[in-house]
Write an enzyme that holds these catalytic residues in place. Structure first.
Site, PDB file in Angstrom:
ATOM      1  N   THR A 150      -8.727   6.200  -1.632  1.00 29.21           N
ATOM      2  CA  THR A 150     -10.107   5.710  -1.735  1.00 29.21           C
ATOM      3  C   THR A 150     -11.100   6.842  -1.467  1.00 29.21           C
ATOM      4  O   THR A 150     -12.241   6.769  -1.906  1.00 29.21           O
ATOM      5  CB  THR A 150     -10.371   4.553  -0.755  1.00 29.21           C
ATOM      6  OG1 THR A 150      -9.956   4.926   0.570  1.00 29.21           O
ATOM      7  CG2 THR A 150      -9.616   3.298  -1.192  1.00 29.21           C
TER       8      THR A 150
ATOM      9  N   LYS B 242      -8.381  13.743   4.846  1.00 27.85           N
ATOM     10  CA  LYS B 242      -7.547  12.549   4.773  1.00 27.85           C
ATOM     11  C   LYS B 242      -6.464  12.673   5.836  1.00 27.85           C
ATOM     12  O   LYS B 242      -6.327  13.718   6.474  1.00 27.85           O
ATOM     13  CB  LYS B 242      -6.935  12.375   3.381  1.00 27.85           C
ATOM     14  CG  LYS B 242      -6.139  13.586   2.896  1.00 27.85           C
ATOM     15  CD  LYS B 242      -5.608  13.370   1.487  1.00 27.85           C
ATOM     16  CE  LYS B 242      -6.706  13.410   0.451  1.00 27.85           C
ATOM     17  NZ  LYS B 242      -6.807  12.203  -0.341  1.00 27.85           N
ATOM     18  N   ARG B 243      -5.716  11.613   6.029  1.00 29.94           N
ATOM     19  CA  ARG B 243      -4.628  11.650   7.008  1.00 29.94           C
ATOM     20  C   ARG B 243      -3.675  12.799   6.691  1.00 29.94           C
ATOM     21  O   ARG B 243      -3.369  13.060   5.526  1.00 29.94           O
ATOM     22  CB  ARG B 243      -3.879  10.305   6.971  1.00 29.94           C
ATOM     23  CG  ARG B 243      -2.713  10.175   7.914  1.00 29.94           C
ATOM     24  CD  ARG B 243      -2.284   8.715   7.988  1.00 29.94           C
ATOM     25  NE  ARG B 243      -2.025   8.155   6.673  1.00 29.94           N
ATOM     26  CZ  ARG B 243      -0.817   8.129   6.083  1.00 29.94           C
ATOM     27  NH1 ARG B 243       0.217   8.662   6.691  1.00 29.94           N
ATOM     28  NH2 ARG B 243      -0.657   7.577   4.895  1.00 29.94           N
TER      29      ARG B 243
ATOM     30  N   LYS C 172     -14.966   7.766  -3.129  1.00 26.71           N
ATOM     31  CA  LYS C 172     -16.195   8.091  -2.399  1.00 26.71           C
ATOM     32  C   LYS C 172     -16.777   9.419  -2.881  1.00 26.71           C
ATOM     33  O   LYS C 172     -17.990   9.549  -3.069  1.00 26.71           O
ATOM     34  CB  LYS C 172     -15.899   8.163  -0.904  1.00 26.71           C
ATOM     35  CG  LYS C 172     -15.445   6.852  -0.295  1.00 26.71           C
ATOM     36  CD  LYS C 172     -14.801   7.057   1.065  1.00 26.71           C
ATOM     37  CE  LYS C 172     -14.035   5.830   1.499  1.00 26.71           C
ATOM     38  NZ  LYS C 172     -13.182   6.066   2.676  1.00 26.71           N
TER      39      LYS C 172
ATOM     40  N   LYS D 231       0.597  14.231   1.015  1.00 32.52           N
ATOM     41  CA  LYS D 231      -0.788  14.487   0.610  1.00 32.52           C
ATOM     42  C   LYS D 231      -1.029  15.975   0.358  1.00 32.52           C
ATOM     43  O   LYS D 231      -2.039  16.371  -0.189  1.00 32.52           O
ATOM     44  CB  LYS D 231      -1.755  13.946   1.665  1.00 32.52           C
ATOM     45  CG  LYS D 231      -1.698  12.404   1.765  1.00 32.52           C
ATOM     46  CD  LYS D 231      -2.648  11.881   2.801  1.00 32.52           C
ATOM     47  CE  LYS D 231      -2.542  10.372   2.963  1.00 32.52           C
ATOM     48  NZ  LYS D 231      -3.091   9.632   1.809  1.00 32.52           N
TER      49      LYS D 231
ATOM     50  N   HIS E 129       0.809  -1.223   0.000  1.00 38.27           N
ATOM     51  CA  HIS E 129       0.000   0.000   0.000  1.00 38.27           C
ATOM     52  C   HIS E 129       0.839   1.268   0.000  1.00 38.27           C
ATOM     53  O   HIS E 129       0.293   2.346   0.245  1.00 38.27           O
ATOM     54  CB  HIS E 129      -0.912   0.032   1.231  1.00 38.27           C
ATOM     55  CG  HIS E 129      -2.088  -0.886   1.147  1.00 38.27           C
ATOM     56  ND1 HIS E 129      -3.254  -0.571   0.476  1.00 38.27           N
ATOM     57  CD2 HIS E 129      -2.284  -2.126   1.648  1.00 38.27           C
ATOM     58  CE1 HIS E 129      -4.111  -1.562   0.577  1.00 38.27           C
ATOM     59  NE2 HIS E 129      -3.558  -2.521   1.276  1.00 38.27           N
TER      60      HIS E 129
END
Length: 833
Positions: free
Chosen positions: A676, A568-569, A680, A574, A375
């Site tokens: 992911t 998100k984290r 969504k 990111k 991952h």
């Protein structure tokens, strides 16, 4: 002391009658649990109302759960086991009501007792069993396996405390314990009769048996009992209920009576406390040696208990006398990321030391039933454990890893004679001042399948991180693009959109998201009535979110404004920081009166930073400081609003995703494995602004480039620039970027805390910034301006929104699971008996 064994060899099946699901019977059972089981009456705390209803619904799962289990236990049936340290399942009550098709009846039963179902559902805490995308993916996988009737059991750890509960104080992230089990968990069933013993410490003894065969005994160990707690995973209206088995760690003895009698109370319970620490908290901080040890204990605890349990299940199906050389014919283990990969060595130990297989036979079994999912593309995220820690905690496992490595390196040497560099790169044992065990390497060597989770991610694994292994075993490597379950993320999270879609194309899409493509004609001219209703649904969802943001953050969002979301984290790759720079840019445009092509915008950001991740926490502080200034500036008014949602979790996302207009997926290209959240949002009609990274690529291909806002460098460009990156040149050449940097540097957002954002600016302007934030700034601004232009054309934006939903069929985990099954697991779907 051995783990307790209570399972009887005597098994006599008997018939269980399904319970009625009409509202009157649901109400009677609810009253029974409320009054007799819980001993509560009207006016009691709301959590008892939820608990009574949960027991009522769980009872109605029991017959199907039992029938599913019995059918999957048939001799010869092949089963899969999904091992993961995280299962971010969220709330269970609403999910089961949807899957069982009894929401309306339950709602009526609650009204008969003057209770609103939605308020009862809100009383359920989010299960603290995961952190982010990895755990949520595992939960979606379990949902799809049950819906597809695949015989798959999930194995995880029953954490007493979740990651942590995040709250914001003066803009800073603060952490509080997330004791999600403090009121119990009505969905779980303790299966103490299936407890397993897990060994730690001790030493090994090498002895020759009566047949002259060298045997190894692991002795003098400090043992821990793994007690399983089962949670039901219901399929969508198909009578299948699979099992998520979570292990709780307990001591073999509660306390040392001699120590207790001698007055040493702390020592008397030391072993008990040390054992229970294993399942006490999700992801302990591993910055200290104690934290690293606990993480390794957790991983081995999960792997050992789970494999022993799978062996027990197999023996029960076949009888006590069975040839373990056939074990791989009927069992497969999917290791979710690097955390459970010690399972390779543990299965070898069990087969050799306890089932008396020779090495070659044991390896033939292990290498045919272990599969590994990677991952991450970040080398630092691939777990490595110091050899000295293995020697102390898992001495027998280390011996086996050494043997696996020795035999493997002989294969490498035969393939590439004399290539010392390759031998060093591929060795499971990393040499250095402190030697380490490379857990991902162990997984690759011991598995028959290695998959990435998006097309680009899998390609980058083959070309980069795992290139040596790909050259040796190209047949092992494959891709399985992630997905999410449409039951949770559309049917449950977005009931208004679900009703509208179902009215026009039927409800078959809920179990087969490929049918959602039938929505595409409704995006075309001539379907204005449908499009108007689509906008009304989105507006209602935005109103619901605005109320949530007002309650959680004290910030007023206008539902008519463009809703721009990044949840998100928190991690530098990111690039929440790039989002923050854009917010400052918009703020400066307002201050300078530059309103050409302006659209009012509400920006929502959320996510947790790991407790020891200083830079991520600094970024949270920067975002909150910017929000405080922007939201209180009278010049801004309703043109721009910023909110940081605290304690982002599954139940929050169920409100956020249906309301979102723009989904921010802006990671540095080549760093995000899949994502992911992007799926969504797409399913709920949001347009994506994103880099050419992870599953963004496949999302853009599905919906069309004209309905996706692409920006930024590609992965190959990021790599090419790595040694010649000059961020200050971007600042010098871009006046708007210079304005943004200067406003942050001058302390406009931190007048009372001078210098606190200097580390962020230093990182942005460093030529060693691996995330290359400033290199993508101009491209990001242009994409955001394109979003503003598209938003101003209401009809165009509506069509784009509908097409995103209509193009999302590929991103269902049902499709992902069918691919896993077809190419890796090879299971036969099982109908409950």
């Amino acid at each position: 002391m051995k783990a307790p064994k209570f399972e009887s060899n005597f098994y006599r099946p008997f018939r269980l009658e399904p319970l009625s699901c009409d509202s009157a019977e649901l109400g009677r059972n609810f009253k029974h649990y409320w009054s007799y089981h819980l001993g509560r009456f009207q006016g009691c705390a709301p959590n008892y109302i939820y608990e009574a209803l949960a027991y009522t619904v769980r009872d109605r799962l029991m017959v199907d759960w039992r029938n599913t289990w019995n059918a999957q236990l048939e001799p010869g049936a092949r089963r899969a086991y999904y091992m993961s340290l995280e299962f971010l399942i969220g709330r269970s009550l609403s999910n089961h009501l949807l899957n069982m098709g009894i929401k309306n009846e339950t709602e009526q039963a609650m009204l008969d007792y003057s209770e609103k179902l939605e308020e009862v559902i809100e009383e359920e805490p989010d299960a603290g069993l995961g952190n982010g995308g990895l755990g949520r993916l595992a939960a979606c996988f379990m949902d799809s396996c049950a819906t597809l009737q695949l015989p798959v059991m999930g194995y995880g750890i029953r954490y007493e405390y979740g990651m942590f509960r995040q709250y914001i104080e003066n803009g800073y992230q603060k952490e509080a314990a997330d004791h999600w089990l403090q009121n119990g968990n009505p969905w779980e069933i303790e299966r103490i009769e299936y407890s397993q013993l897990v060994q730690f410490g001790g030493h090994t003894e090498h002895v020759t048996d009566d047949d002259g065969v060298l045997r190894v005994r692991w002795v003098g160990t400090d043992d821990v009992v793994a007690v399983p707690f089962d949670m039901p995973i219901s399929g969508y209206r198909n009578k299948t209920v699979n099992t998520l088995r979570l292990w709780k760690a307990t001591a073999t003895d509660e306390f040392d009576l001699a120590e207790f009698n001698a007055g040493s109370y702390t020592e008397a319970v030391r072993a008990k406390n040390q054992a229970e620490d294993i399942s006490m908290v999700l992801y302990p901080n591993d910055s200290s040696e104690n934290g690293k040890e606990l993480r390794l204990r957790q991983q081995y605890f999960l792997a050992s208990a789970s494999i022993k349990d799978a062996m027990r299940v197999w023996l029960r199906a076949h009888g006590e006398v069975v040839d373990f050389r056939r074990f791989a014919d009927e069992n497969v283990f999917q290791m979710n990321d690097t955390h459970p990969t010690i399972a390779v060595a543990e299965l070898m130990r069990l087969l050799i030391d306890e089932q008396d297989l020779d090495w070659d036979a044991a390896w033939a079994v292990t290498s045919r039933c272990m599969a590994y999912t990677n991952h991450t593309l970040l080398p630092e995220a691939l777990e490595k454990w110091p050899v000295f820690l293995f020697e102390r905690l898992l001495p027998r496992l280390l011996e086996i890893i050494y043997e696996i490595n020795g035999r493997f390196l002989r294969i490498v040497s035969m393939k590439w004679p004399g290539d010392v560099g390759r031998l060093s790169r591929m060795s499971i044992i990393e040499e250095g001042s402190v030697r380490h065990v490379r857990m991902a390497w162990l997984a690759i060597v011991g598995s028959f399948s290695v998959n990435g989770v998006a097309a680009l991610h899998s390609q980058l694994l083959r070309d980069g991180l795992f290139h040596d292994f790909f050259q040796l075993w190209p047949e092992k490597f494959n891709n399985k693009t992630n997905g999410v379950t449409p039951r949770r993320w559309i049917a449950h999270a977005n009931p208004l959109m679900t009703a509208l879609i179902t009215e026009h194309i039927g409800d078959g899409w809920i179990a087969d998201l490929g049918q959602i493509v039938r929505l595409k004609p409704y995006a075309e001219p001539g379907q204005e009535a449908f499009q108007q209703r689509w906008r009304e649904v989105k507006f209602a969802n935005k109103q619901r979110l605005a109320a949530f943001v007002a309650e959680e953050c004290g910030v007023t969002f206008d539902p008519a404004a463009l809703l721009d979301v990044q949840v998100k984290r928190m991690h530098e790759y990111k690039r929440q920081l790039l989002n923050a720079l854009h917010i400052v840019h918009l703020y400066l445009r307002i201050k300078h009166g530059r309103f050409e092509h302006w659209v009012n915008r509400c920006v929502l950001i959320g996510g947790k930073a790991a407790p020891g991740y200083r830079m991520a926490k600094n970024i949270i502080k920067l975002i909150n400081s910017i929000a405080e200034v922007v939201n209180s500036d009278p010049d801004v008014q309703d043109r721009l609003k910023i909110a940081f949602i605290p304690n982002y979790r599954v139940s929050s996302m169920e409100i956020i995703a249906p309301a979102t207009d723009v989904s921010e997926q802006i990671s540095t290209a080549g760093k995000e494995a899949s994502g992911t959240g992007n799926m969504k949002f797409m399913m709920n009609g949001a347009a994506t602004i994103g880099t050419y990274d992870g599953a963004n690529i496949e999302i853009m291909e599905a919906v069309g480039a004209e309905n996706f806002f692409l920006f930024g460098l590609r992965a190959e460009h990021v790599d090419a620039m790595r040694h010649e990156y000059r961020p200050w040149e971007y600042v010098e050449q871009d006046e708007e970027l210079r304005e943004v940097i200067d406003l942050i540097r001058c302390g406009h957002f931190n007048l009372n805390e001078p210098g606190i954002f200097d580390p962020i600016l230093d990182a942005l302007l460093s030529p060693h910034d691996p995330w290359m934030v400033l290199a993508d700034f101009r491209s990001y601004l242009e994409a955001q301006q394109a979003i503003a232009m598209a938003w101003r054309d209401t009809e165009k934006w509506t069509r784009m929104s509908i097409l995103n939903t209509a193009s999302s069929g590929f991103f269902s985990t049902d499709r992902t699971m069918l691919e896993y099954n077809r190419e890796i697991w090879k299971l036969t779907p099982v109908q409950p008996k």
